[in-house]
Scaffold this motif. Sequence first.
Motif, PDB file in Angstrom:
ATOM      1  N   VAL A 234      53.377  45.221  46.269  1.00  0.00           N
ATOM      2  CA  VAL A 234      53.890  46.303  47.109  1.00  0.00           C
ATOM      3  C   VAL A 234      53.052  46.338  48.391  1.00  0.00           C
ATOM      4  CG1 VAL A 234      54.310  48.787  47.310  1.00  0.00           C
ATOM      5  CG2 VAL A 234      54.634  47.628  45.106  1.00  0.00           C
ATOM      6  N   ASP A 235      53.728  46.397  49.539  1.00  0.00           N
ATOM      7  CA  ASP A 235      52.999  46.412  50.820  1.00  0.00           C
ATOM      8  C   ASP A 235      51.992  47.551  50.870  1.00  0.00           C
ATOM      9  OD1 ASP A 235      54.380  44.240  51.714  1.00  0.00           O
ATOM     10  OD2 ASP A 235      55.822  45.387  52.923  1.00  0.00           O
ATOM     11  N   GLY A 236      50.798  47.225  51.351  1.00  0.00           N
ATOM     12  CA  GLY A 236      49.770  48.238  51.548  1.00  0.00           C
ATOM     13  C   GLY A 236      48.985  48.581  50.311  1.00  0.00           C
ATOM     14  N   ILE A 237      49.292  47.912  49.166  1.00  0.00           N
ATOM     15  CA  ILE A 237      48.617  48.227  47.914  1.00  0.00           C
ATOM     16  C   ILE A 237      47.680  47.082  47.548  1.00  0.00           C
ATOM     17  CG2 ILE A 237      48.941  48.768  45.463  1.00  0.00           C
ATOM     18  CD1 ILE A 237      50.025  50.930  47.256  1.00  0.00           C
ATOM     19  N   GLU A 238      46.495  47.423  47.029  1.00  0.00           N
ATOM     20  CA  GLU A 238      45.560  46.463  46.461  1.00  0.00           C
ATOM     21  C   GLU A 238      45.467  46.720  44.958  1.00  0.00           C
ATOM     22  OE1 GLU A 238      42.426  45.623  50.066  1.00  0.00           O
ATOM     23  OE2 GLU A 238      42.064  47.372  48.767  1.00  0.00           O
ATOM     24  N   TYR A 239      44.988  45.692  44.232  1.00  0.00           N
ATOM     25  CA  TYR A 239      45.021  45.775  42.775  1.00  0.00           C
ATOM     26  C   TYR A 239      43.671  45.379  42.196  1.00  0.00           C
ATOM     27  CZ  TYR A 239      49.955  45.892  43.870  1.00  0.00           C
ATOM     28  OH  TYR A 239      51.172  46.236  44.402  1.00  0.00           O
ATOM     29  N   SER A 240      43.364  46.001  41.046  1.00  0.00           N
ATOM     30  CA  SER A 240      42.128  45.701  40.321  1.00  0.00           C
ATOM     31  C   SER A 240      42.493  45.326  38.893  1.00  0.00           C
ATOM     32  CB  SER A 240      41.206  46.922  40.322  1.00  0.00           C
ATOM     33  OG  SER A 240      40.145  46.746  39.394  1.00  0.00           O
ATOM     34  N   LEU A 241      41.986  44.206  38.434  1.00  0.00           N
ATOM     35  CA  LEU A 241      42.210  43.778  37.060  1.00  0.00           C
ATOM     36  C   LEU A 241      40.976  44.099  36.225  1.00  0.00           C
ATOM     37  CD1 LEU A 241      43.992  42.212  34.977  1.00  0.00           C
ATOM     38  CD2 LEU A 241      42.658  40.168  35.614  1.00  0.00           C
ATOM     39  N   ASN A 242      41.229  44.853  35.199  1.00  0.00           N
ATOM     40  CA  ASN A 242      40.160  45.167  34.228  1.00  0.00           C
ATOM     41  C   ASN A 242      38.908  45.741  34.889  1.00  0.00           C
ATOM     42  OD1 ASN A 242      41.593  44.557  31.943  1.00  0.00           O
ATOM     43  ND2 ASN A 242      40.125  43.048  31.178  1.00  0.00           N
ATOM     44  N   GLY A 243      39.102  46.636  35.915  1.00  0.00           N
ATOM     45  CA  GLY A 243      37.972  47.314  36.536  1.00  0.00           C
ATOM     46  C   GLY A 243      37.250  46.490  37.571  1.00  0.00           C
ATOM     47  N   GLY A 244      37.799  45.329  37.920  1.00  0.00           N
ATOM     48  CA  GLY A 244      37.161  44.505  38.932  1.00  0.00           C
ATOM     49  C   GLY A 244      37.423  45.034  40.332  1.00  0.00           C
ATOM     50  N   ALA A 245      37.011  44.252  41.310  1.00  0.00           N
ATOM     51  CA  ALA A 245      37.180  44.664  42.708  1.00  0.00           C
ATOM     52  C   ALA A 245      38.658  44.715  43.070  1.00  0.00           C
ATOM     53  CB  ALA A 245      36.443  43.679  43.619  1.00  0.00           C
ATOM     54  N   PHE A 246      39.004  45.597  43.980  1.00  0.00           N
ATOM     55  CA  PHE A 246      40.374  45.682  44.473  1.00  0.00           C
ATOM     56  C   PHE A 246      40.620  44.573  45.485  1.00  0.00           C
ATOM     57  CE2 PHE A 246      39.984  49.899  42.683  1.00  0.00           C
ATOM     58  CZ  PHE A 246      41.263  50.136  42.186  1.00  0.00           C
ATOM     59  N   GLU A 247      41.796  43.929  45.359  1.00  0.00           N
ATOM     60  CA  GLU A 247      42.178  42.864  46.276  1.00  0.00           C
ATOM     61  C   GLU A 247      43.688  42.731  46.252  1.00  0.00           C
ATOM     62  OE1 GLU A 247      40.063  39.554  44.749  1.00  0.00           O
ATOM     63  OE2 GLU A 247      41.183  39.485  42.858  1.00  0.00           O
ATOM     64  N   THR A 248      44.200  41.789  47.020  1.00  0.00           N
ATOM     65  CA  THR A 248      45.660  41.648  47.133  1.00  0.00           C
ATOM     66  C   THR A 248      46.252  40.748  46.056  1.00  0.00           C
ATOM     67  OG1 THR A 248      45.349  39.847  48.709  1.00  0.00           O
ATOM     68  CG2 THR A 248      45.615  42.074  49.621  1.00  0.00           C
ATOM     69  N   THR A 249      45.410  40.162  45.206  1.00  0.00           N
ATOM     70  CA  THR A 249      45.909  39.283  44.125  1.00  0.00           C
ATOM     71  C   THR A 249      46.849  40.046  43.208  1.00  0.00           C
ATOM     72  OG1 THR A 249      43.896  37.955  44.188  1.00  0.00           O
ATOM     73  CG2 THR A 249      45.214  37.858  42.154  1.00  0.00           C
ATOM     74  N   THR A 250      47.991  39.396  42.877  1.00  0.00           N
ATOM     75  CA  THR A 250      48.970  40.041  41.985  1.00  0.00           C
ATOM     76  C   THR A 250      49.307  39.181  40.764  1.00  0.00           C
ATOM     77  OG1 THR A 250      50.780  39.142  43.318  1.00  0.00           O
ATOM     78  CG2 THR A 250      50.018  41.390  43.857  1.00  0.00           C
ATOM     79  N   SER A 251      48.593  38.092  40.564  1.00  0.00           N
ATOM     80  CA  SER A 251      48.826  37.271  39.357  1.00  0.00           C
ATOM     81  C   SER A 251      47.487  36.760  38.849  1.00  0.00           C
ATOM     82  CB  SER A 251      49.774  36.107  39.667  1.00  0.00           C
ATOM     83  OG  SER A 251      49.211  35.233  40.627  1.00  0.00           O
ATOM     84  N   TRP A 252      47.432  36.695  37.529  1.00  0.00           N
ATOM     85  CA  TRP A 252      46.174  36.273  36.897  1.00  0.00           C
ATOM     86  C   TRP A 252      46.493  35.284  35.779  1.00  0.00           C
ATOM     87  CZ3 TRP A 252      47.552  41.178  38.186  1.00  0.00           C
ATOM     88  CH2 TRP A 252      46.806  41.789  39.237  1.00  0.00           C
ATOM     89  N   SER A 253      45.731  34.242  35.696  1.00  0.00           N
ATOM     90  CA  SER A 253      45.987  33.174  34.710  1.00  0.00           C
ATOM     91  C   SER A 253      44.707  32.851  33.963  1.00  0.00           C
ATOM     92  CB  SER A 253      46.543  31.929  35.410  1.00  0.00           C
ATOM     93  OG  SER A 253      45.626  31.475  36.408  1.00  0.00           O
ATOM     94  N   ASP A 254      44.860  31.902  32.996  1.00  0.00           N
ATOM     95  CA  ASP A 254      43.718  31.491  32.175  1.00  0.00           C
ATOM     96  C   ASP A 254      43.076  32.678  31.464  1.00  0.00           C
ATOM     97  OD1 ASP A 254      44.034  28.804  32.950  1.00  0.00           O
ATOM     98  OD2 ASP A 254      42.740  29.074  34.707  1.00  0.00           O
ATOM     99  N   LEU A 255      43.947  33.546  31.001  1.00  0.00           N
ATOM    100  CA  LEU A 255      43.444  34.760  30.351  1.00  0.00           C
ATOM    101  C   LEU A 255      43.334  34.546  28.850  1.00  0.00           C
ATOM    102  CD1 LEU A 255      45.644  37.395  32.226  1.00  0.00           C
ATOM    103  CD2 LEU A 255      43.283  36.708  32.743  1.00  0.00           C
ATOM    104  N   ALA A 256      42.165  34.825  28.293  1.00  0.00           N
ATOM    105  CA  ALA A 256      41.982  34.756  26.852  1.00  0.00           C
ATOM    106  C   ALA A 256      42.734  35.896  26.189  1.00  0.00           C
ATOM    107  CB  ALA A 256      40.495  34.817  26.529  1.00  0.00           C
ATOM    108  N   ALA A 257      42.920  35.790  24.903  1.00  0.00           N
ATOM    109  CA  ALA A 257      43.618  36.842  24.164  1.00  0.00           C
ATOM    110  C   ALA A 257      42.903  38.164  24.386  1.00  0.00           C
ATOM    111  CB  ALA A 257      43.679  36.478  22.693  1.00  0.00           C
ATOM    112  N   GLY A 258      43.666  39.207  24.647  1.00  0.00           N
ATOM    113  CA  GLY A 258      43.095  40.529  24.870  1.00  0.00           C
ATOM    114  C   GLY A 258      44.084  41.423  25.598  1.00  0.00           C
ATOM    115  N   THR A 259      43.632  42.661  25.835  1.00  0.00           N
ATOM    116  CA  THR A 259      44.464  43.625  26.568  1.00  0.00           C
ATOM    117  C   THR A 259      43.861  43.804  27.948  1.00  0.00           C
ATOM    118  OG1 THR A 259      45.111  44.749  24.545  1.00  0.00           O
ATOM    119  CG2 THR A 259      45.366  45.972  26.612  1.00  0.00           C
TER     120      THR A 259
END
Length: 276
Positions: A234-259
């Motif tokens: 979404v334009d103007g929005i940044e994202y944080s995965l699992n409490g990490g830093a906010f950035e414009t990344t919207t896809s994550w790979s190589d993820l081990a089993a977990g939530t």
Amino acid sequence: AVDGMTYSFNGGDFGATTSWTELAADTYTVVAKNADGCVSEAVSVTINAQPATPASPVVASTTQPTCTVATGSFSITAVDGLTYSFNGGAFGTTTSWSELAAGTYIVVAKNADGCVSEEVSVTINAQPETPATPAVAEISQPTCTVATGSFSVTAVDGMEYSFDGGAFSSNTSWLELPAGTYTVVARNADGCVSEELSVTINAQPATPAAPVVAGEVTQPTCTVATGSFSITAVDGIEYSLNGGAFETTTSWSDLAAGTYTAVSYTHLTLPTKRIV
């Protein structure tokens, strides 16, 4: 004077005197006598009473300058038969004077005998000073977690303040204000009111919606030990995965089993969480 004559003033001794001064109001007689001792008929001269000096003019009303009118005026009580001189000008029947700048003015009265009164003195004050527009000391705008704002103005000795047309008081700060535009004016001891100060409290920033998973989550397979997922950007929005830093990344790979949790964030709002 007539040669050879002597004169008696009011029955007094005969002599050469032919003028008499400093006479109070009254009727006086003079007779003449020649060398033979013959006396004339009396001449009668009346000295009138001193003309009355008019009383000093009486001020009837005085209007001083106000916060909005820079000049003043005054009038005196008119008296029949008198004329008036304003500040040394010509005598006339005028008894009121307006649009007068700050200063001291004098008026005297004159009667039909030409006698002039003592002067009356009237002072027109300087125009009261209008206070300066209040100055903002601090503004707090609504935040993601606080829906209202506040502001204060710099207090000035001798001033009272009116907030949004309300009663004047010494209060200089206002809290818990919803979004809107507010006005403040200052009033001094003379009752003069300043130009208004306008302060805008913004609307509370909107909290972004939770991130939306784009497509299917890619789960580990028999041959690939990790998974991946992506969210809709979404334009103007940044994202944080699992409490990490906010950035414009919207896809994550190589993820081990977990939530995993992804939250969205704008610079005006707090994060909104999405659990994957």
